[in-house]
Design a protein around this motif. Structure first.
Motif, PDB file in Angstrom:
ATOM      1  N   UNK A 195       0.902  -1.140  -0.078  1.00 53.85           N
ATOM      2  CA  UNK A 195      -0.043   0.038  -0.049  1.00 53.85           C
ATOM      3  C   UNK A 195       0.774   1.220   0.053  1.00 53.85           C
ATOM      4  N   UNK A 196       0.278   2.269  -0.606  1.00 56.90           N
ATOM      5  CA  UNK A 196       1.036   3.258  -0.634  1.00 56.90           C
ATOM      6  C   UNK A 196      -0.192   4.523  -0.150  1.00 56.90           C
ATOM      7  N   UNK A 252       3.006  -2.204   8.835  1.00 55.12           N
ATOM      8  CA  UNK A 252       3.051  -1.621   7.480  1.00 55.12           C
ATOM      9  C   UNK A 252       1.809  -0.586   7.397  1.00 55.12           C
ATOM     10  N   UNK A 253       0.721  -1.031   8.075  1.00 54.72           N
ATOM     11  CA  UNK A 253      -0.435   0.003   8.130  1.00 54.72           C
ATOM     12  C   UNK A 253      -0.007   1.240   8.601  1.00 54.72           C
ATOM     13  N   UNK A 254       0.675   1.062   9.923  1.00 52.19           N
ATOM     14  CA  UNK A 254       1.030   2.399  10.610  1.00 52.19           C
ATOM     15  C   UNK A 254       1.785   3.146   9.768  1.00 52.19           C
ATOM     16  N   UNK A 255       3.009   2.557   9.247  1.00 48.00           N
ATOM     17  CA  UNK A 255       3.929   3.314   8.594  1.00 48.00           C
ATOM     18  C   UNK A 255       3.426   4.018   7.293  1.00 48.00           C
ATOM     19  N   UNK A 262       4.611   5.546  16.234  1.00 49.84           N
ATOM     20  CA  UNK A 262       5.644   4.316  16.471  1.00 49.84           C
ATOM     21  C   UNK A 262       5.043   3.297  15.676  1.00 49.84           C
ATOM     22  N   UNK A 263       5.770   2.691  14.859  1.00 51.62           N
ATOM     23  CA  UNK A 263       5.173   1.671  13.956  1.00 51.62           C
ATOM     24  C   UNK A 263       5.154   0.374  14.724  1.00 51.62           C
ATOM     25  N   UNK A 264       5.889   0.171  15.505  1.00 49.12           N
ATOM     26  CA  UNK A 264       5.840  -1.051  16.443  1.00 49.12           C
ATOM     27  C   UNK A 264       4.735  -0.886  17.352  1.00 49.12           C
TER      28      UNK A 264
END
Ligand code: NAG
Ligand code: NAG
Ligand code: NAG
Ligand code: NAG
Ligand code: NAG
Ligand code: NAG
Length: 564
Positions: A195-196, A252-255, A262-264
């Motif tokens: 996704x982008x 990936x969704x959060x990034x 924080x994507x973790x």
């Protein structure tokens, strides 16, 4: 066998009451017919062992409901004064006489029970079909649902000793039937992958082409992106039927959609009935629910409640009792599952609903999606009259319907209508009566005009961008709307707790009074989806309607409505 149990009758009854009381059975619950699509295949094998649950009548259910309303109504002096675990259990606990009476009956039949709920109002027994048929005057049989091959053992009626009326609420599962249909949300399209996020002027500019994103929801409802601060605040999502999320997909969704976070960030795991956390078996429902809670309720500690077992109704009950067993249950619980109300026995639905009242009295906001079949149940199905959905039909939870487009209108699949089991609660008397006056005699006979109307509120529910298997899917359904509302309530709770105030708890008495003006009233659209009556459904209109409820959220207005 008969002889032995007669002796036991004499022994036990003389122990309990000092005299011999013959057991006269009386029909307790019966179903007029096999649920639509099921077929009776034949009698169940006499040796099949059933796990039956028995609800013993609670000490003071009326008192519990009175307290629930008292502490959930903003104008009350007791608003926000939630019960402790022990206080709530005192209402739910059965009277010792009732426990003794039920256990005496069980031991007459050579059965021992185990206690299943913290308050002791649910007990369990293991009993072969032959004995269950005998002691309950039941006829446990095998029923199949040919379309899917599902088979289940149920009875169309059962009796209990007449002297146990008032002590014993119900035996489960008896006349409740499992939902033969999948409850996961429909995928409208695969949007591609990886996704982008496309950049454009307005966060919602691409909503029709690319789907709904956290940024657009934040813009649409004014949801803050600033991190929540209170670590004791929690937001839970429940998952059933082997729905799991995958941490890599969440990352990936959060990034992609929350590059500021924080994507973790992840969820803690709360397992019920052996529920798993299988990272290798992603489900779209779980992906949706986790991504739109973690990704919207910024920095609110999130909990993934994973519930094992095959039987959804039992899983709902076990979820409620497991939460009640906690000293500090999560303050908001979002559930995007439900089923047609008529599959549940009325007494079981009532008991489960009372269990939700207990959680509400503890200060827990229970949020359920309203179903994706419009007026025709959880998933669109043939119906001659409108089919309400449970738990949305329960008056002690908050039911969330769905909208589409900007500006928003009702979406046709948005589950809504009126319960056939639960009467209209006082908090929605004016709102629902106004709606009934508006529709007049239209559709009369297709719905229960004295029933609890749902949904209570709504939120956007179409084409949410969800990352799963490293792809982006466009997922639609009230399953999108429930976690959106849950995240907003969790963020309001964060601010309330930070200000030293109580959390929002059971929302409806607030929403239908001072909360309503903090919502955008949705006035266009319809939820028509009922079998031969296609094109008949409820219209959205000014004020509450059984399509979009009171409307969609406005965060800043909600904040001031709760006094912040
Ligand atoms: C036993 O069950 C049948 C239905 O299967 C019902 O007609 C009958 O009244 C019941 N009898 C008692 C004593 O409960
Ligand atoms: C419920 O239990 C409490 C104490 O456990 C008792 O004082 C009260 O009388 C009971 N209420 C009813 C209706 O039995
Ligand atoms: C991001 O979250 C993870 C998991 O909670 C944590 O271990 C890590 O320290 C966080 N990173 C930052 C920069 O806060
Ligand atoms: C989680 O999902 C990612 C990509 O979607 C995949 O590569 C990974 O193998 C999955 N995790 C597990 C444990 O299967
Ligand atoms: C996922 O992992 C579990 C436990 O490790 C395993 O039993 C299961 O077969 C795996 N599922 C898939 C689809 O690989
Ligand atoms: C009532 O039914 C008529 C005929 O189907 C329809 O035109 C009208 O819009 C309905 N009104 C309401 C309030 O539902």
């Amino acid at each position: 066998m008969l002889h032995v149990s007669c002796v036991l009758v004499a022994l036990c009854c003389s122990l309990v009451s000092g005299r011999i009381v013959p057991r006269t059975l009386q029909v307790h619950e019966a179903r007029e017919s096999v649920p639509n699509g099921y077929q009776l295949t034949g009698p169940a094998s006499p040796d099949t062992v059933l796990s039956l649950r028995i609800a013993i009548t609670s000490n003071d259910t009326d008192g519990l409901i009175d307290v629930l309303y008292d502490i959930s109504t903003p104008s009350s002096a007791n608003y926000g004064k939630y019960l402790t675990k022990a206080e709530a259990e005192a209402y739910a606990a059965p009277n010792p006489d009732s426990v003794a009476a039920v256990n005496a009956w069980l031991s007459e039949n050579g059965l021992e029970s185990t206690t299943l709920s913290p308050a002791g109002d649910w007990i369990g027994i293991q009993v072969p079909v032959s004995k269950a048929n005998d002691m309950l005057n039941a006829s446990f049989s095998v029923f199949t649902y040919p379309k899917t091959g599902l088979t289940t053992v149920r009875t169309l009626s059962y009796s209990i000793p007449s002297d146990l009326k008032g002590h014993l609420d119900l035996v489960h599962p008896t006349i409740s039937f499992p939902d033969p249909n999948a409850r996961t949300p429909p995928v409208t399209r695969v949007l591609g992958g990886p996704s982008t996020e496309t950049s454009s002027s307005s966060p919602c500019a691409d909503v029709n082409d690319n789907g709904m994103t956290p940024a657009c929801l934040q813009y649409l409802y004014g949801i803050p992106t600033t991190p929540a601060t209170v670590s004791t605040n929690r937001l839970a999502v429940t998952e059933y039927e082997d729905e799991y999320f995958n941490q890599t997909d969440l990352q990936t969704f959060l990034q992609t959609f929350r590059p500021d976070m924080n994507s973790s960030t992840t969820l803690s795991i709360f397992s019920i009935d052996g529920g798993l956390n299988l990272q290798n078996e992603t489900g779209l429902e779980a992906a949706l629910d986790t991504e739109y809670t973690v990704g919207l309720a910024t920095n609110v500690p999130a909990v993934f409640i994973t519930v094992g077992g095959e039987d959804f109704q039992q899983a709902l009950l076990d979820t409620a009792t497991a939460l009640l067993a906690e000293d500090s249950p999560p303050q908001v619980v979002s559930t995007s599952y439900g089923e047609d109300e008529d599959l549940l026995a009325p007494a079981f639905a009532q008991k489960l609903c009372n269990t939700y009242a207990q959680l509400g009295a503890r200060g827990v906001s229970l949020i359920f999606s309203s179903g994706d079949g419009g007026v025709s149940g959880n998933q669109e199905s043939q119906c001659r009259v409108f089919v309400p959905v449970f738990p949305s039909a329960c008056p002690y939870i908050t039911s969330v319907g769905a909208t589409t487009q900007i500006p928003e209108v009702a979406v046709d699949f948005s589950g809504g209508g009126f319960s056939n089991y639960f009467l209209r609660p006082v908090y929605q008397e004016t709102a629902v009566t106004d709606y009934l006056l508006y529709i007049g005699t239209n559709m009369s006979g297709l719905y229960n005009a004295v029933g609890r109307g749902y949904p209570d509120v709504s939120a956007y529910g179409v084409d949410f961008e969800v990352v799963a298997y490293d792809f982006t899917f466009g997922v639609s359904g009230t399953s999108c709307s429930a976690p959106t509302w849950a995240s907003i309530i969790a963020l309001l709770n964060d601010r309330l707790l930070a200000a030293g105030k109580p959390v929002l708890g059971f929302l409806n008495p607030w929403l239908y009074s001072t909360g309503a003006s903090a919502l955008t009233d949705i006035v266009y659209g319809n939820n028509d989806a009922c079998g031969p009556y296609y094109n008949i459904g409820f219209d959205a209109t000014t004020g509450w309607d059984p399509v979009t409820g009171l409307g969609t959220p406005k965060f800043a207005s909600l904040l001031s409505s709760v006094g912040l």
